[in-house]
Design a protein around this motif. Structure first.
Motif, PDB file in Angstrom:
ATOM      1  N   THR A  90      23.990  -0.149  -2.978  1.00  0.00           N
ATOM      2  CA  THR A  90      22.770   0.545  -3.374  1.00  0.00           C
ATOM      3  C   THR A  90      21.860   0.672  -2.157  1.00  0.00           C
ATOM      4  OG1 THR A  90      21.668  -1.515  -4.060  1.00  0.00           O
ATOM      5  CG2 THR A  90      22.938  -0.323  -5.726  1.00  0.00           C
ATOM      6  N   ALA A  91      21.873   1.847  -1.557  1.00  0.00           N
ATOM      7  CA  ALA A  91      21.076   2.088  -0.350  1.00  0.00           C
ATOM      8  C   ALA A  91      19.943   3.072  -0.581  1.00  0.00           C
ATOM      9  CB  ALA A  91      21.972   2.595   0.786  1.00  0.00           C
ATOM     10  N   ALA A  92      19.830   3.622  -1.793  1.00  0.00           N
ATOM     11  CA  ALA A  92      18.722   4.531  -2.079  1.00  0.00           C
ATOM     12  C   ALA A  92      17.419   3.735  -2.087  1.00  0.00           C
ATOM     13  CB  ALA A  92      18.936   5.218  -3.431  1.00  0.00           C
ATOM     14  N   GLY A  93      16.449   4.185  -1.321  1.00  0.00           N
ATOM     15  CA  GLY A  93      15.190   3.452  -1.272  1.00  0.00           C
ATOM     16  C   GLY A  93      14.103   4.247  -0.585  1.00  0.00           C
ATOM     17  N   ILE A  94      12.856   3.891  -0.882  1.00  0.00           N
ATOM     18  CA  ILE A  94      11.704   4.536  -0.251  1.00  0.00           C
ATOM     19  C   ILE A  94      10.673   3.476   0.107  1.00  0.00           C
ATOM     20  CG2 ILE A  94      12.017   6.729  -1.455  1.00  0.00           C
ATOM     21  CD1 ILE A  94       9.658   5.902  -3.271  1.00  0.00           C
ATOM     22  N   GLU A  95       9.748   3.858   0.976  1.00  0.00           N
ATOM     23  CA  GLU A  95       8.637   2.986   1.348  1.00  0.00           C
ATOM     24  C   GLU A  95       7.382   3.834   1.478  1.00  0.00           C
ATOM     25  OE1 GLU A  95       7.287  -0.163   4.894  1.00  0.00           O
ATOM     26  OE2 GLU A  95       9.349   0.593   4.789  1.00  0.00           O
ATOM     27  N   ILE A  96       6.295   3.368   0.882  1.00  0.00           N
ATOM     28  CA  ILE A  96       4.997   4.022   1.017  1.00  0.00           C
ATOM     29  C   ILE A  96       4.016   2.970   1.526  1.00  0.00           C
ATOM     30  CG2 ILE A  96       3.124   5.231  -0.159  1.00  0.00           C
ATOM     31  CD1 ILE A  96       5.168   6.198  -2.220  1.00  0.00           C
ATOM     32  N   ASN A  97       3.533   3.148   2.738  1.00  0.00           N
ATOM     33  CA  ASN A  97       2.627   2.175   3.352  1.00  0.00           C
ATOM     34  C   ASN A  97       1.171   2.536   3.091  1.00  0.00           C
ATOM     35  OD1 ASN A  97       4.870   0.892   4.345  1.00  0.00           O
ATOM     36  ND2 ASN A  97       4.599   1.550   6.451  1.00  0.00           N
ATOM     37  N   GLY A  98       0.329   1.526   3.150  1.00  0.00           N
ATOM     38  CA  GLY A  98      -1.106   1.762   3.016  1.00  0.00           C
ATOM     39  C   GLY A  98      -1.814   0.523   2.520  1.00  0.00           C
ATOM     40  N   ASP A  99      -3.135   0.522   2.664  1.00  0.00           N
ATOM     41  CA  ASP A  99      -3.927  -0.595   2.175  1.00  0.00           C
ATOM     42  C   ASP A  99      -3.761  -0.722   0.668  1.00  0.00           C
ATOM     43  OD1 ASP A  99      -4.787  -0.936   4.743  1.00  0.00           O
ATOM     44  OD2 ASP A  99      -6.772  -0.050   4.428  1.00  0.00           O
ATOM     45  N   SER A 100      -3.554  -1.935   0.188  1.00  0.00           N
ATOM     46  CA  SER A 100      -3.253  -2.139  -1.226  1.00  0.00           C
ATOM     47  C   SER A 100      -4.362  -1.669  -2.146  1.00  0.00           C
ATOM     48  CB  SER A 100      -2.956  -3.624  -1.477  1.00  0.00           C
ATOM     49  OG  SER A 100      -1.734  -3.986  -0.866  1.00  0.00           O
ATOM     50  N   VAL A 101      -5.613  -1.783  -1.712  1.00  0.00           N
ATOM     51  CA  VAL A 101      -6.713  -1.350  -2.582  1.00  0.00           C
ATOM     52  C   VAL A 101      -6.725   0.160  -2.790  1.00  0.00           C
ATOM     53  CG1 VAL A 101      -8.181  -3.335  -2.073  1.00  0.00           C
ATOM     54  CG2 VAL A 101      -8.311  -1.282  -0.622  1.00  0.00           C
ATOM     55  N   ASP A 102      -6.000   0.894  -1.954  1.00  0.00           N
ATOM     56  CA  ASP A 102      -5.969   2.352  -2.055  1.00  0.00           C
ATOM     57  C   ASP A 102      -4.705   2.891  -2.719  1.00  0.00           C
ATOM     58  OD1 ASP A 102      -8.426   2.550  -0.695  1.00  0.00           O
ATOM     59  OD2 ASP A 102      -7.398   2.419   1.247  1.00  0.00           O
ATOM     60  N   VAL A 103      -3.763   2.019  -3.057  1.00  0.00           N
ATOM     61  CA  VAL A 103      -2.489   2.473  -3.624  1.00  0.00           C
ATOM     62  C   VAL A 103      -2.715   3.029  -5.031  1.00  0.00           C
ATOM     63  CG1 VAL A 103      -0.209   1.739  -4.422  1.00  0.00           C
ATOM     64  CG2 VAL A 103      -1.103   0.890  -2.255  1.00  0.00           C
ATOM     65  N   THR A 104      -2.200   4.228  -5.285  1.00  0.00           N
ATOM     66  CA  THR A 104      -2.330   4.833  -6.604  1.00  0.00           C
ATOM     67  C   THR A 104      -1.262   4.292  -7.546  1.00  0.00           C
ATOM     68  OG1 THR A 104      -0.843   6.676  -6.119  1.00  0.00           O
ATOM     69  CG2 THR A 104      -3.183   6.949  -5.544  1.00  0.00           C
ATOM     70  N   ALA A 105      -1.500   4.441  -8.830  1.00  0.00           N
ATOM     71  CA  ALA A 105      -0.516   4.011  -9.823  1.00  0.00           C
ATOM     72  C   ALA A 105       0.803   4.744  -9.639  1.00  0.00           C
ATOM     73  CB  ALA A 105      -1.072   4.236 -11.226  1.00  0.00           C
ATOM     74  N   ASP A 106       0.714   6.053  -9.359  1.00  0.00           N
ATOM     75  CA  ASP A 106       1.943   6.836  -9.188  1.00  0.00           C
ATOM     76  C   ASP A 106       2.734   6.366  -7.971  1.00  0.00           C
ATOM     77  OD1 ASP A 106       1.456   8.340 -11.419  1.00  0.00           O
ATOM     78  OD2 ASP A 106       0.651  10.077 -10.333  1.00  0.00           O
ATOM     79  N   ALA A 107       2.050   6.077  -6.861  1.00  0.00           N
ATOM     80  CA  ALA A 107       2.739   5.619  -5.656  1.00  0.00           C
ATOM     81  C   ALA A 107       3.395   4.261  -5.899  1.00  0.00           C
ATOM     82  CB  ALA A 107       1.765   5.531  -4.483  1.00  0.00           C
ATOM     83  N   TRP A 108       2.685   3.364  -6.563  1.00  0.00           N
ATOM     84  CA  TRP A 108       3.251   2.044  -6.873  1.00  0.00           C
ATOM     85  C   TRP A 108       4.504   2.185  -7.724  1.00  0.00           C
ATOM     86  CZ3 TRP A 108       2.712  -3.029  -5.629  1.00  0.00           C
ATOM     87  CH2 TRP A 108       3.334  -3.950  -6.477  1.00  0.00           C
ATOM     88  N   ARG A 109       4.390   2.953  -8.802  1.00  0.00           N
ATOM     89  CA  ARG A 109       5.517   3.097  -9.729  1.00  0.00           C
ATOM     90  C   ARG A 109       6.704   3.785  -9.066  1.00  0.00           C
ATOM     91  NH1 ARG A 109       1.206   4.623 -13.631  1.00  0.00           N
ATOM     92  NH2 ARG A 109       0.817   2.781 -14.922  1.00  0.00           N
ATOM     93  N   LYS A 110       6.443   4.728  -8.168  1.00  0.00           N
ATOM     94  CA  LYS A 110       7.544   5.439  -7.509  1.00  0.00           C
ATOM     95  C   LYS A 110       8.375   4.477  -6.670  1.00  0.00           C
ATOM     96  CE  LYS A 110       8.611   9.483  -4.665  1.00  0.00           C
ATOM     97  NZ  LYS A 110       8.056  10.661  -3.939  1.00  0.00           N
ATOM     98  N   VAL A 111       7.720   3.621  -5.901  1.00  0.00           N
ATOM     99  CA  VAL A 111       8.449   2.665  -5.059  1.00  0.00           C
ATOM    100  C   VAL A 111       9.253   1.688  -5.925  1.00  0.00           C
ATOM    101  CG1 VAL A 111       8.208   0.779  -3.406  1.00  0.00           C
ATOM    102  CG2 VAL A 111       6.860   2.867  -3.122  1.00  0.00           C
ATOM    103  N   ILE A 112       8.632   1.146  -6.947  1.00  0.00           N
ATOM    104  CA  ILE A 112       9.325   0.204  -7.828  1.00  0.00           C
ATOM    105  C   ILE A 112      10.474   0.900  -8.553  1.00  0.00           C
ATOM    106  CG2 ILE A 112       9.107  -1.325  -9.819  1.00  0.00           C
ATOM    107  CD1 ILE A 112       7.729  -2.359  -7.274  1.00  0.00           C
ATOM    108  N   ASP A 113      10.236   2.128  -9.005  1.00  0.00           N
ATOM    109  CA  ASP A 113      11.273   2.856  -9.742  1.00  0.00           C
ATOM    110  C   ASP A 113      12.505   3.116  -8.888  1.00  0.00           C
ATOM    111  OD1 ASP A 113      10.279   3.022 -12.264  1.00  0.00           O
ATOM    112  OD2 ASP A 113       9.843   5.162 -12.228  1.00  0.00           O
ATOM    113  N   VAL A 114      12.295   3.614  -7.674  1.00  0.00           N
ATOM    114  CA  VAL A 114      13.447   3.937  -6.828  1.00  0.00           C
ATOM    115  C   VAL A 114      14.141   2.664  -6.342  1.00  0.00           C
ATOM    116  CG1 VAL A 114      14.206   5.013  -4.674  1.00  0.00           C
ATOM    117  CG2 VAL A 114      12.495   6.162  -6.104  1.00  0.00           C
ATOM    118  N   ASN A 115      13.372   1.744  -5.789  1.00  0.00           N
ATOM    119  CA  ASN A 115      13.973   0.588  -5.125  1.00  0.00           C
ATOM    120  C   ASN A 115      14.549  -0.432  -6.095  1.00  0.00           C
ATOM    121  OD1 ASN A 115      13.036   1.870  -2.869  1.00  0.00           O
ATOM    122  ND2 ASN A 115      11.550   0.305  -2.304  1.00  0.00           N
TER     123      ASN A 115
END
Length: 255
Positions: A90-115
């Motif tokens: 399983t090599a499919a994966g993504i990373e979205i960097n940024g300050d945690s206080v600025d992370v959107t719900a969609d960005a959080w869920r996308k990383v967890i969903d894919v990885n």
């Protein structure tokens, strides 16, 4: 050949580039037939190139690994074309960097969903195929050293959390499926120069120098540095090795 995989079918998610493609080449060189599952529309062309280069059977399917139904359907198609898969990476994966206080719900869920969720759906389909067929196999998850340490200077809490979960998912499934002869391990690479990491470097050019200054071997890994370990874990040479997370980082986490 210690890692002879002739007669086995290997499925690689995220297999059209980066670590997934390097591993696919290594497994094909060891004699495995290859199925690449990837969102990229080049996946079928890459599969044909593998077949031509290594004289094995290879197929490519477009797949969103976060779609459970589509993942099961893809594994059914691979089984019909190449036989029940006995190796999974399983090599499919993504990373979205940024300050945690600025992370959107969609960005959080996308990383967890894919990885994480995508890894689970692939493992679920793989395990079911083996259990139904009464066969043994080896699943290898790409986790990350980021599941064990906190990377600096960039912030990637969602990525770090997802990869820690991937490693523990591997242990959980390994114990659950051990008596069926299905081994599950994870590999936790350090910094690997892939398309994913290059995009991050492009945004923060100083990162590469920062990272390499902290790596005892003084360089980032290439995707090919990961491939040999996957071939070993996929093979009978690793028959008693399961429920492990193996860090391969040039010594980064040792200092």
């Amino acid at each position: 050949m210690i890692t002879n995989l002739t007669g086995r079918t290997a499925v690689i998610t995220g297999g059209a580039r980066g670590i997934g493609l390097a591993v696919a080449r290594g497994l094909a060189a060891d004699g495995a037939d290859i199925a690449l599952l990837d969102l990229l529309d080049t996946v079928e062309d890459v599969a044909r190139e593998l077949a031509d280069s290594y004289h094995v059977k290879a197929v490519g399917h477009r797949l969103d690994v976060t779609d459970q139904q589509a993942t099961f359907a893809a594994f059914d198609e691979v089984g019909a074309a190449l036989g029940v898969p006995q190796v999974l990476l399983t090599a499919a994966g993504i990373e979205i960097n940024g300050d945690s206080v600025d992370v959107t719900a969609d960005a959080w869920r996308k990383v967890i969903d894919v990885n994480l969720t995508g890894t689970f759906f692939a493992a679920q389909a793989f395990g079911k195929g083996l259990l139904d067929a009464g066969r043994s196999g080896s699943a290898i998850f790409i986790a990350s050293m980021s599941g064990s340490i906190v990377n600096v200077p960039q912030w990637a809490a969602s990525y770090n959390a997802s990869k820690a979960a991937v490693a523990h998912l591997g242990k959980s499934l390994a114990v659950e499926w051990a008596k069926a002869g299905i081994r599950v391990n994870s590999i936790s690479p350090g910094y690997v120069l892939t398309d994913l990491t290059q995009k991050i470097i492009d945004q923060q050019p100083s990162l590469r120098d920062d990272w390499e200054a902290l790596i005892p071997q003084g360089r980032m890994a290439s995707p090919e540095d990961i491939a040999g370990l996957v071939s070993f874990l996929a093979s009978d040479a690793a028959a008693y090795l399961t429920a492990q997370d193996i860090i391969i980082d040039g010594g980064y986490t040792a200092v």
